[in-house]
Design an enzyme around this catalytic site. Structure first.
Site, short mmCIF file in Angstrom:
data_model
loop_
_atom_site.label_atom_id
_atom_site.label_comp_id
_atom_site.label_asym_id
_atom_site.label_seq_id
_atom_site.Cartn_x
_atom_site.Cartn_y
_atom_site.Cartn_z
N GLN A 54 3.68 23.60 53.81
CA GLN A 54 5.01 23.46 54.39
C GLN A 54 4.95 22.60 55.64
O GLN A 54 5.96 22.33 56.26
CB GLN A 54 5.56 24.84 54.78
CG GLN A 54 5.62 25.81 53.63
CD GLN A 54 5.76 27.24 54.13
OE1 GLN A 54 6.85 27.67 54.47
NE2 GLN A 54 4.66 27.95 54.20
N HIS A 60 7.63 19.71 52.66
CA HIS A 60 8.62 19.35 53.69
C HIS A 60 8.49 17.92 54.20
O HIS A 60 9.05 17.59 55.23
CB HIS A 60 8.54 20.33 54.86
CG HIS A 60 8.97 21.72 54.50
ND1 HIS A 60 8.67 22.83 55.25
CD2 HIS A 60 9.67 22.19 53.44
CE1 HIS A 60 9.18 23.93 54.68
NE2 HIS A 60 9.78 23.55 53.56
N CYS A 85 18.39 1.31 52.00
CA CYS A 85 17.65 0.80 50.84
C CYS A 85 16.63 1.81 50.31
O CYS A 85 15.97 1.57 49.30
CB CYS A 85 16.95 -0.52 51.17
SG CYS A 85 15.52 -0.33 52.25
P1 NAD Z 1 5.96 30.25 59.43
O1 NAD Z 1 7.19 30.98 59.07
O2 NAD Z 1 5.14 29.71 58.35
O3 NAD Z 1 5.14 31.25 60.43
C1 NAD Z 1 3.92 30.94 61.03
C2 NAD Z 1 2.90 32.02 60.62
O4 NAD Z 1 1.62 31.64 61.11
C3 NAD Z 1 3.18 33.43 61.17
O5 NAD Z 1 3.06 34.37 60.14
C4 NAD Z 1 2.06 33.63 62.22
O6 NAD Z 1 1.64 34.99 62.30
C5 NAD Z 1 0.97 32.77 61.64
N1 NAD Z 1 0.00 32.25 62.61
C6 NAD Z 1 0.19 31.95 63.91
N2 NAD Z 1 -0.94 31.45 64.43
C7 NAD Z 1 -1.86 31.42 63.43
C8 NAD Z 1 -3.22 31.00 63.34
N3 NAD Z 1 -3.85 30.48 64.40
N4 NAD Z 1 -3.85 31.12 62.16
C9 NAD Z 1 -3.23 31.64 61.08
N5 NAD Z 1 -1.94 32.06 61.11
C10 NAD Z 1 -1.27 31.94 62.26
O7 NAD Z 1 6.17 28.97 60.27
P2 NAD Z 1 7.24 28.66 61.39
O8 NAD Z 1 6.48 28.35 62.61
O9 NAD Z 1 8.28 29.68 61.46
O10 NAD Z 1 7.87 27.32 60.80
C11 NAD Z 1 8.66 27.26 59.64
C12 NAD Z 1 8.61 25.84 59.06
O11 NAD Z 1 8.76 24.81 60.07
C13 NAD Z 1 7.27 25.52 58.50
O12 NAD Z 1 7.19 26.01 57.21
C14 NAD Z 1 7.21 23.98 58.61
O13 NAD Z 1 7.90 23.36 57.58
C15 NAD Z 1 7.96 23.69 59.86
N6 NAD Z 1 6.98 23.46 60.94
C16 NAD Z 1 5.91 22.64 60.68
C17 NAD Z 1 4.91 22.47 61.64
C18 NAD Z 1 3.74 21.59 61.31
O14 NAD Z 1 3.84 20.69 60.49
N7 NAD Z 1 2.58 21.84 61.92
C19 NAD Z 1 5.03 23.14 62.88
C20 NAD Z 1 6.17 23.94 63.11
C21 NAD Z 1 7.12 24.10 62.12
ZN ZN Z 2 16.21 -0.52 54.41
#
Ligand code: NAD
Ligand code: ZN
Length: 253
Positions: free
Chosen positions: A107, A125, A136
């Site tokens: 994700q 995503h 385009c």
């Molecule tokens: P999420 O709902 O997937 O939650 C994050 C999870 O990671 C939680 O369950 C938390 O307990 C766990 N976590 C935290 N630190 C960790 C670690 N060090 N190791 C393992 N697990 C850990 O994600 P969100 O932050 O609520 O974001 C939702 C969506 O937003 C994502 O699915 C993504 O599409 C987007 N997003 C992407 C990025 C990225 O690309 N790095 C960053 C932020 C948000």
């Molecule tokens: Zn273009």
């Protein structure tokens, strides 16, 4: 025998018999590379409300403001390096390759799995470093970091948007289709750093489970999957994945 050792052994048993290995990852696996999760403390998401900058409405209301936010995220992702969690997962894929197929469904939009050496990465995503033309439909990964012009424009003159999925948008059909197919085929699924509450991430492990896959969760906190997974490994991806990869490599022999 620890949970970790039992999980590694069960995983190796599945992959040795040619069962497909699939990982599903979320923002948590990138946290140790300095990219904050939404719910985590500090960082970008306390400065902006996602609904103010990461929706189509927000973008069309003020493309420059939305791009300024995305450009900050681009800078973070550009500077980030794969952490031991990403590298552990890539190593597991490499070690499993002699026995079975594998894929990573993510994700995340930060490209860290590919940078770590993971193969067959399915991005649900999109990719923050890519932009797409609203006129385009061409995509580009060539924009400077940080941007020199906000909002950036395509060679054709059209407005560019970040090639990521915003709140309220549908996921790319090809990616979600592939993710479902891999989940159905999975002999084992590692669910790392995702709360697995938002669709489709929420249902992919259930699809895998219903197809008979072994489910292993890696997360410092309990999640919706905790009651469903055979193994819930409590710790960060950076702590646990290198150990899991090491034990897995040993058990594969
Ligand atoms: P999420 O709902 O997937 O939650 C994050 C999870 O990671 C939680 O369950 C938390 O307990 C766990 N976590 C935290 N630190 C960790 C670690 N060090 N190791 C393992 N697990 C850990 O994600 P969100 O932050 O609520 O974001 C939702 C969506 O937003 C994502 O699915 C993504 O599409 C987007 N997003 C992407 C990025 C990225 O690309 N790095 C960053 C932020 C948000
Ligand atoms: Zn273009």
């Amino acid at each position: 025998m620890s949970d970790l050792a039992d999980a590694a052994r069960a995983l190796a048993e599945r992959t040795c018999t040619g069962k497909t290995l699939v990982a599903l990852t979320g923002a948590g696996i990138s946290a140790e590379s300095g990219i904050p999760t939404f719910r985590g403390e500090g960082g970008l998401w306390t400065k902006y409300r996602p609904e103010d900058v990461a929706t189509a409405e927000a973008f069309f209301r003020d493309p420059a403001q939305s791009w300024r936010f995305h450009d900050e995220l681009r800078r973070l992702c550009h500077e980030a390096r794969p952490n031991p969690g990403d590298l552990g997962l890539a190593r597991m894929q490499a070690d499993a390759a002699a026995h079975c197929e594998s894929a990573v469904i993510t994700q995340n939009i930060d490209h860290l799995h590919q940078d770590a050496g993971s193969t067959r990465v399915i991005e649900l995503h999109g990719d923050i470093m890519r932009a797409r033309c609203l006129e385009c439909n061409a995509t580009t990964e060539e924009l400077p970091v940080p941007l020199e012009e906000v909002p950036p424009r395509c060679e054709c003159g059209g407005l560019l948007r970040p090639d990521v999925v915003w709140f309220g948008e549908l996921l790319p059909e090809e990616a979600i289709g592939a993710a479902r197919r891999w989940s159905e085929r999975a002999g084992a699924m590692l669910v790392i750093g995702t709360s697995a509450t938002v669709e489709p991430a929420a249902s992919l492990p259930l699809i895998a489970r219903m197809s008979g896959a072994l489910l292993i969760e890696v997360n410092p906190e309990p999640t919706a999957l905790t009651g469903v997974a055979e193994f819930s490994l409590r710790g960060t991806a950076g702590q646990l994945m290198p150990q899991l990869a090491e034990l897995f490599a040993h058990d594969l022999r």
